[in-house]
Design an enzyme around this catalytic site. Structure first.
Site, short mmCIF file in Angstrom:
data_model
loop_
_atom_site.label_atom_id
_atom_site.label_comp_id
_atom_site.label_asym_id
_atom_site.label_seq_id
_atom_site.Cartn_x
_atom_site.Cartn_y
_atom_site.Cartn_z
N LYS A 107 -2.19 1.94 -2.98
CA LYS A 107 -1.62 3.82 -2.87
C LYS A 107 -2.10 5.07 -4.42
CE LYS A 107 1.64 4.00 0.89
NZ LYS A 107 2.60 2.92 0.78
C1 LIG Z 1 2.25 2.26 2.44
C2 LIG Z 1 2.12 0.68 2.14
C3 LIG Z 1 2.04 -0.07 3.15
C4 LIG Z 1 1.41 0.62 4.40
O1 LIG Z 1 0.15 0.69 4.43
P1 LIG Z 1 -0.34 2.02 5.71
O2 LIG Z 1 -1.35 2.85 5.67
O3 LIG Z 1 1.03 2.86 5.74
O4 LIG Z 1 0.03 1.08 7.11
C5 LIG Z 1 1.45 -1.79 3.04
N1 LIG Z 1 2.30 -2.09 1.74
C6 LIG Z 1 2.22 -1.69 1.36
C7 LIG Z 1 2.72 -2.29 -0.70
C8 LIG Z 1 2.56 -0.24 0.44
O5 LIG Z 1 3.20 0.01 -0.29
#
Ligand SMILES: *Cc1c(COP(=O)(O)O)cnc(C)c1O
Length: 437
Positions: A107
């Site tokens: 993220k």
């Molecule tokens: C947010 C997150 C996801 C999911 O990603 P999306 O784009 O919401 O499908 C997967 N793994 C981790 C570690 C995350 O923080």
């Protein structure tokens, strides 16, 4: 480039406005009006482009007219300031590690990009804005870090008391400066509903300019396309006889949907696997085309505990009929037991430590190859979205000592946590906003 609302194709705005409003006024998600095409020539010579030039080629068409070429290059250099290693796990199975950014989850890429775009738009028209985010763990840290020390921006992170991991709490509460953390006596849904109420509160909006930095924002969503180009460039390069399949650990489906966009742009991807935990709304939908979210359940891959994925609208815009979507994407769900079991097996057999989210993506790839069979020309890549240290408290005791804390985190471990504690009552939160902002 125009972005239109998926609820009304007549409503169109440019990148800057789509970024600052998040959602269209009719609550529709924004979607690019045209999907830019990457030439075959570019794909054939992809190995000759460095990471920054490659990212520029992919992203620039989406921001034309709103960010200058030179400034976009600067944003890209600052956003991609850490490595994206690819690790071979087994024959023709690779992990693309996306967790070497400041808060150790993928993220960081979207959050760093978004913060820098907002900063750019502030240069000519400075005004004070407040970014409000509710987090179940990963998002808050990434957003806080992205906006850390950005002038004129205040960041307020709401997190549920005792429901984030100790490391995640440190990441939220030790930055200081323009970032404030609020511990809410409630769960993630309570945090989210406080944020929603604030966005609907007209009296409040007259006094404070609020912006949301949640994952549906195009500035967090679109930069994620780069992961797929990075893996393709390293593993396929000019070798056109090889095929690539991606498994994506999915919650809100932003990441996977960014991958599907790259296919539409012309990146030759054979297939996508949407890997979820037991929150399996999408795997069930892929079976019969019936969309029936049920209440979300808590799992050890908690960043994916999502029952009603907000990016599904985008996915269905690309492939409106589920039978058509099946040609491009297969979805599987896995339990906590399977997740821990695969972490242990991979550790034992290869010495590689997965986090619970990456483990689910690995399982998806394995299941896909078991069911569909595979030929020797297919390479499987799963996205490793978080560093295992972020979820160390979810691991079996005997494993915990194997997980090393990266050096970059050590200074943070010594800092004091600073946060305000509030009840889940909206009037308390509102008073906090009016007093402190
Ligand atoms: C947010 C997150 C996801 C999911 O990603 P999306 O784009 O919401 O499908 C997967 N793994 C981790 C570690 C995350 O923080």
């Amino acid at each position: 480039m125009w972005f239109f609302s998926l609820k009304n194709s007549q409503y169109r705005v440019e990148f800057k406005e789509a970024l600052s409003t998040g959602l269209a006024p009719d609550k529709g998600l924004f979607f690019p009006e045209k999907i830019p095409q990457i030439s075959k020539n570019f794909i054939n010579q992809i190995s000759e482009h460095n990471l920054y030039d490659l990212t520029f080629e992919v992203i620039y068409p989406y921001v034309t007219n709103t960010i200058t070429k030179e400034y976009l290059k600067k944003i890209i250099r600052e956003t991609l300031s850490f490595p994206f290693p690819i690790q071979a796990i087994k024959k023709d199975i690779y992990a693309l590690e996306l967790f070497h950014g400041p808060t150790l989850s993928f993220k960081d890429i979207g959050a760093q990009f978004m913060a820098r775009c907002i900063n750019y738009f502030q240069i000519d028209h400075p005004s004070k804005i407040t970014v409000l985010v509710a987090t179940s763990g990963d998002t808050g840290g990434a957003v806080a870090n992205g906006f850390y020390k950005v002038p004129n921006v205040k960041v307020l992170i709401l997190y549920p008391s005792k429901k984030v991991s100790p490391l995640q709490e440190l990441q939220l509460t030790t930055l200081g400066e323009n970032v404030s953390a609020i511990e809410v006596e409630g769960d993630f849904d309570d945090c989210q509903s406080l944020v929603k109420s604030a966005f609907l509160d007209e009296q409040l909006q007259k006094k404070i300019t609020l912006t949301s930095a949640n994952s549906i924002n195009i500035a967090r969503w679109l930069p994620q396309m780069i992961y797929y180009f990075i893996a393709y460039r390293s593993l396929i390069g000019g070798k056109s006889n090889k095929k690539i399949v991606f498994s994506v650990p999915s919650g809100n489906f932003g990441n996977l949907c960014a991958g599907m966009m790259t296919s539409k742009m012309g990146l030759p991807i054979e297939h996508f696997i949407a890997s979820t935990n037991i929150n399996d709304t999408v795997p069930r939908f892929m079976q019969n085309g019936i969309y029936s979210p049920i209440e979300s359940k808590a799992t050890i891959s908690n960043a994916m505990d999502v029952a009603d994925p907000s990016n599904l609208g985008r996915l269905l815009h690309l492939h409106p009929y589920y039978k058509d979507l099946q040609k491009y994407m297969t979805a599987y769900s896995f339990s906590d037991y399977q997740t821990i079991d695969s972490i242990q097996k991979i550790w034992k057999n290869t010495g590689y430590m997965l986090d619970p989210h990456g483990a689910i993506a690995y399982l998806g790839l394995e299941q896909y190859f078991n069911k569909k069979g595979r030929d020797s020309s297919t390479i499987g890549v799963f996205l490793a979205t978080a560093h295992p240290v972020k979820f160390v408290n979810k691991f079996p005791q005997k494993f915990r000592s194997q997980i090393c804390i990266p050096d970059t985190l050590k200074p943070m471990m010594k800092k004091n946590k600073k946060r305000s504690r509030i009840s889940k009552d909206y009037s308390t939160f509102k008073r906090y906003l009016l007093d402190k902002i």
